[in-house]
Write a protein that holds these residues in place. Sequence first.
Motif, PDB file in Angstrom:
ATOM      1  N   ARG A   4     -16.126   2.891  12.092  1.00 17.05           N
ATOM      2  CA  ARG A   4     -15.947   2.441  13.480  1.00 17.05           C
ATOM      3  C   ARG A   4     -16.187   0.939  13.656  1.00 17.05           C
ATOM      4  NH1 ARG A   4     -15.631   4.943  18.450  1.00 17.05           N
ATOM      5  NH2 ARG A   4     -16.378   3.708  20.182  1.00 17.05           N
ATOM      6  N   ASP A   5     -17.277   0.425  13.109  1.00 13.23           N
ATOM      7  CA  ASP A   5     -17.590  -0.997  13.278  1.00 13.23           C
ATOM      8  C   ASP A   5     -16.541  -1.888  12.628  1.00 13.23           C
ATOM      9  OD1 ASP A   5     -19.866  -0.324  14.702  1.00 13.23           O
ATOM     10  OD2 ASP A   5     -21.225  -0.642  13.013  1.00 13.23           O
ATOM     11  N   ALA A   6     -16.116  -1.534  11.419  1.00 10.74           N
ATOM     12  CA  ALA A   6     -15.107  -2.331  10.718  1.00 10.74           C
ATOM     13  C   ALA A   6     -13.773  -2.287  11.458  1.00 10.74           C
ATOM     14  CB  ALA A   6     -14.940  -1.840   9.282  1.00 10.74           C
ATOM     15  N   LEU A   7     -13.413  -1.110  11.967  1.00 11.99           N
ATOM     16  CA  LEU A   7     -12.165  -0.973  12.725  1.00 11.99           C
ATOM     17  C   LEU A   7     -12.220  -1.786  14.013  1.00 11.99           C
ATOM     18  CD1 LEU A   7     -11.612   2.846  12.211  1.00 11.99           C
ATOM     19  CD2 LEU A   7     -10.305   0.994  11.153  1.00 11.99           C
TER      20      LEU A   7
ATOM     21  N   ILE B 164       1.734  -6.759  14.147  1.00 16.17           N
ATOM     22  CA  ILE B 164       1.421  -5.328  14.103  1.00 16.17           C
ATOM     23  C   ILE B 164       1.256  -4.883  12.657  1.00 16.17           C
ATOM     24  CG2 ILE B 164       2.328  -3.017  14.577  1.00 16.17           C
ATOM     25  CD1 ILE B 164       3.688  -4.289  17.098  1.00 16.17           C
ATOM     26  N   ASP B 165       2.157  -5.310  11.801  1.00 17.83           N
ATOM     27  CA  ASP B 165       2.064  -4.963  10.381  1.00 17.83           C
ATOM     28  C   ASP B 165       0.770  -5.495   9.758  1.00 17.83           C
ATOM     29  OD1 ASP B 165       4.538  -3.702  10.561  1.00 17.83           O
ATOM     30  OD2 ASP B 165       5.636  -5.402   9.700  1.00 17.83           O
ATOM     31  N   ASN B 166       0.381  -6.718  10.133  1.00 13.51           N
ATOM     32  CA  ASN B 166      -0.858  -7.307   9.610  1.00 13.51           C
ATOM     33  C   ASN B 166      -2.083  -6.533  10.082  1.00 13.51           C
ATOM     34  OD1 ASN B 166       0.387  -9.364   8.154  1.00 13.51           O
ATOM     35  ND2 ASN B 166       0.314 -10.801   9.868  1.00 13.51           N
ATOM     36  N   VAL B 167      -2.098  -6.146  11.352  1.00 12.22           N
ATOM     37  CA  VAL B 167      -3.220  -5.383  11.880  1.00 12.22           C
ATOM     38  C   VAL B 167      -3.299  -4.024  11.180  1.00 12.22           C
ATOM     39  CG1 VAL B 167      -4.158  -4.245  13.940  1.00 12.22           C
ATOM     40  CG2 VAL B 167      -3.279  -6.571  14.101  1.00 12.22           C
ATOM     41  N   LEU B 168      -2.152  -3.373  11.009  1.00 14.05           N
ATOM     42  CA  LEU B 168      -2.138  -2.090  10.280  1.00 14.05           C
ATOM     43  C   LEU B 168      -2.694  -2.241   8.868  1.00 14.05           C
ATOM     44  CD1 LEU B 168       1.239  -0.465  11.337  1.00 14.05           C
ATOM     45  CD2 LEU B 168      -1.034   0.521  11.596  1.00 14.05           C
ATOM     46  N   SER B 169      -2.277  -3.271   8.195  1.00 13.61           N
ATOM     47  CA  SER B 169      -2.763  -3.528   6.842  1.00 13.61           C
ATOM     48  C   SER B 169      -4.275  -3.741   6.847  1.00 13.61           C
ATOM     49  CB  SER B 169      -2.053  -4.744   6.258  1.00 13.61           C
ATOM     50  OG  SER B 169      -2.565  -5.061   4.984  1.00 13.61           O
ATOM     51  N   ASN B 170      -4.760  -4.522   7.800  1.00 11.80           N
ATOM     52  CA  ASN B 170      -6.200  -4.793   7.882  1.00 11.80           C
ATOM     53  C   ASN B 170      -6.998  -3.543   8.245  1.00 11.80           C
ATOM     54  OD1 ASN B 170      -5.781  -7.481   7.242  1.00 11.80           O
ATOM     55  ND2 ASN B 170      -5.748  -8.145   9.373  1.00 11.80           N
ATOM     56  N   LEU B 171      -6.453  -2.711   9.134  1.00  9.14           N
ATOM     57  CA  LEU B 171      -7.123  -1.460   9.487  1.00  9.14           C
ATOM     58  C   LEU B 171      -7.194  -0.521   8.282  1.00  9.14           C
ATOM     59  CD1 LEU B 171      -5.566  -0.782  12.999  1.00  9.14           C
ATOM     60  CD2 LEU B 171      -7.966  -1.324  12.527  1.00  9.14           C
ATOM     61  N   ASN B 172      -6.096  -0.407   7.558  1.00  7.96           N
ATOM     62  CA  ASN B 172      -6.085   0.473   6.391  1.00  7.96           C
ATOM     63  C   ASN B 172      -6.971  -0.067   5.268  1.00  7.96           C
ATOM     64  OD1 ASN B 172      -4.484   2.880   6.934  1.00  7.96           O
ATOM     65  ND2 ASN B 172      -2.879   1.408   7.419  1.00  7.96           N
ATOM     66  N   SER B 173      -7.082  -1.371   5.157  1.00  4.34           N
ATOM     67  CA  SER B 173      -8.018  -1.942   4.199  1.00  4.34           C
ATOM     68  C   SER B 173      -9.454  -1.624   4.595  1.00  4.34           C
ATOM     69  CB  SER B 173      -7.834  -3.461   4.109  1.00  4.34           C
ATOM     70  OG  SER B 173      -6.614  -3.780   3.506  1.00  4.34           O
ATOM     71  N   ALA B 174      -9.730  -1.668   5.889  1.00  5.96           N
ATOM     72  CA  ALA B 174     -11.078  -1.384   6.379  1.00  5.96           C
ATOM     73  C   ALA B 174     -11.486   0.065   6.101  1.00  5.96           C
ATOM     74  CB  ALA B 174     -11.173  -1.677   7.876  1.00  5.96           C
ATOM     75  N   VAL B 175     -10.551   1.002   6.240  1.00  9.82           N
ATOM     76  CA  VAL B 175     -10.922   2.402   5.992  1.00  9.82           C
ATOM     77  C   VAL B 175     -10.975   2.711   4.489  1.00  9.82           C
ATOM     78  CG1 VAL B 175     -10.130   3.265   8.220  1.00  9.82           C
ATOM     79  CG2 VAL B 175      -8.578   3.337   6.277  1.00  9.82           C
ATOM     80  N   SER B 176     -10.338   1.888   3.681  1.00 10.53           N
ATOM     81  CA  SER B 176     -10.358   2.091   2.234  1.00 10.53           C
ATOM     82  C   SER B 176     -11.576   1.468   1.569  1.00 10.53           C
ATOM     83  CB  SER B 176      -9.107   1.494   1.595  1.00 10.53           C
ATOM     84  OG  SER B 176      -7.960   2.158   2.054  1.00 10.53           O
ATOM     85  N   ALA B 177     -12.197   0.530   2.271  1.00 14.49           N
ATOM     86  CA  ALA B 177     -13.342  -0.201   1.691  1.00 14.49           C
ATOM     87  C   ALA B 177     -14.579   0.665   1.596  1.00 14.49           C
ATOM     88  CB  ALA B 177     -13.629  -1.439   2.517  1.00 14.49           C
TER      89      ALA B 177
END
Length: 73
Positions: free
Chosen positions: A21-24, A60-73
């Motif tokens: 949640r915090d990272a997202l 939008i694509d950049n935000v999606l990439s950053n969100l998916n990186s955050a959940v993968s970390a």
Amino acid sequence: MEKINKDMTIQEIFYKFPEKRDALADVLMNAGLACVGCASAQFETLEQGLLAHGKDQESIDNVLSNLNSAVSA
């Protein structure tokens, strides 16, 4: 692991990944969205929220990439 996509509601993203949640929230805040407590988060998709805040498809694509990186970390 499920990936975040542009058609998920903002609330759904937080619901599916509570441990991140915090990272997202950081990713969304850095993108100019203060969605964590916003009523729109219940029904607005990520794409709709970003478009409403003046973001283009590349953003939008950049935000999606950053969100998916955050959940993968």
